[in-house]
Design a protein around this motif. Structure first.
Motif, PDB file in Angstrom:
ATOM      1  N   GLU A  34       0.829  -1.090  -0.025  1.00  0.00           N
ATOM      2  CA  GLU A  34      -0.012  -0.029  -0.025  1.00  0.00           C
ATOM      3  C   GLU A  34       0.960   1.210  -0.038  1.00  0.00           C
ATOM      4  OE1 GLU A  34      -0.101  -2.352   2.967  1.00  0.00           O
ATOM      5  OE2 GLU A  34       1.592  -0.682   3.875  1.00  0.00           O
ATOM      6  N   GLY A  35       0.221   2.318  -0.403  1.00  0.00           N
ATOM      7  CA  GLY A  35       0.964   3.552  -0.385  1.00  0.00           C
ATOM      8  C   GLY A  35       1.671   4.026  -1.759  1.00  0.00           C
ATOM      9  N   GLY A  39       3.363   9.787  -0.783  1.00  0.00           N
ATOM     10  CA  GLY A  39       2.217   9.654  -0.137  1.00  0.00           C
ATOM     11  C   GLY A  39       1.190   9.824  -0.993  1.00  0.00           C
ATOM     12  N   GLY A  40      -0.085  10.355  -0.553  1.00  0.00           N
ATOM     13  CA  GLY A  40      -1.362  10.305  -1.486  1.00  0.00           C
ATOM     14  C   GLY A  40      -2.169   9.310  -1.336  1.00  0.00           C
ATOM     15  N   ASP A  41      -3.369   9.290  -2.155  1.00  0.00           N
ATOM     16  CA  ASP A  41      -4.332   8.207  -1.949  1.00  0.00           C
ATOM     17  C   ASP A  41      -4.159   7.401  -3.575  1.00  0.00           C
ATOM     18  OD1 ASP A  41      -5.099   8.840   0.122  1.00  0.00           O
ATOM     19  OD2 ASP A  41      -6.504  10.193  -0.495  1.00  0.00           O
ATOM     20  N   GLU A  42      -3.483   8.074  -4.549  1.00  0.00           N
ATOM     21  CA  GLU A  42      -3.233   7.495  -5.797  1.00  0.00           C
ATOM     22  C   GLU A  42      -1.958   7.772  -6.182  1.00  0.00           C
ATOM     23  OE1 GLU A  42      -5.350  10.294  -8.715  1.00  0.00           O
ATOM     24  OE2 GLU A  42      -6.656   9.441  -7.355  1.00  0.00           O
TER      25      GLU A  42
END
Length: 117
Positions: A34-35, A39-42
């Motif tokens: 993940e990640g 950073g961020g969501d995508e």
């Protein structure tokens, strides 16, 4: 040109270079599954560039793949995840159709293949 001696001398520097990605990702919450690098969501441009660089090199050079897995396993996992996105997967398939397994061509590639494949 790459010789075995030059390659052996370069590997510690390559590992250190790979560790930069690992540390940047760690600082921004990147995990094996993940990640993203910053950073961020995508995935952002840094993730796309990272995936393109490392997935291309590791697909073509077994030793570089092994070194990345050892020195920067989270970066390797990120590269696989992002490279598997449909748009990047399609781009990689097109590149393979047009260029085969070539990486940079010529004498440099032949020398690199002797030491890193």
């Amino acid at each position: 040109m790459w010789t075995q001696e030059k390659w052996d001398e370069f590997v510690p520097r390559l590992k250190k270079w790979m560790s930069f990605w690992e540390e940047i990702g760690r600082r921004n919450g990147l995990g094996p599954e993940e990640g993203f690098l910053l950073g961020g969501d995508e995935p952002g441009i840094a993730d796309v560039i990272t995936a393109t660089l490392w997935s291309t090199m590791t697909e073509r050079f077994e030793k570089i793949a092994a070194i990345l897995e050892e020195a920067a396993p989270t970066t390797a996992a990120l590269s696989r995840r992002v490279a598997a996105l449909p748009s990047l997967r399609d781009l990689a398939e097109k590149a393979h159709e047009e260029y085969g397994d070539d990486y940079c061509g010529g004498q440099i590639e032949r020398a690199l293949r002797k030491v890193a494949s």
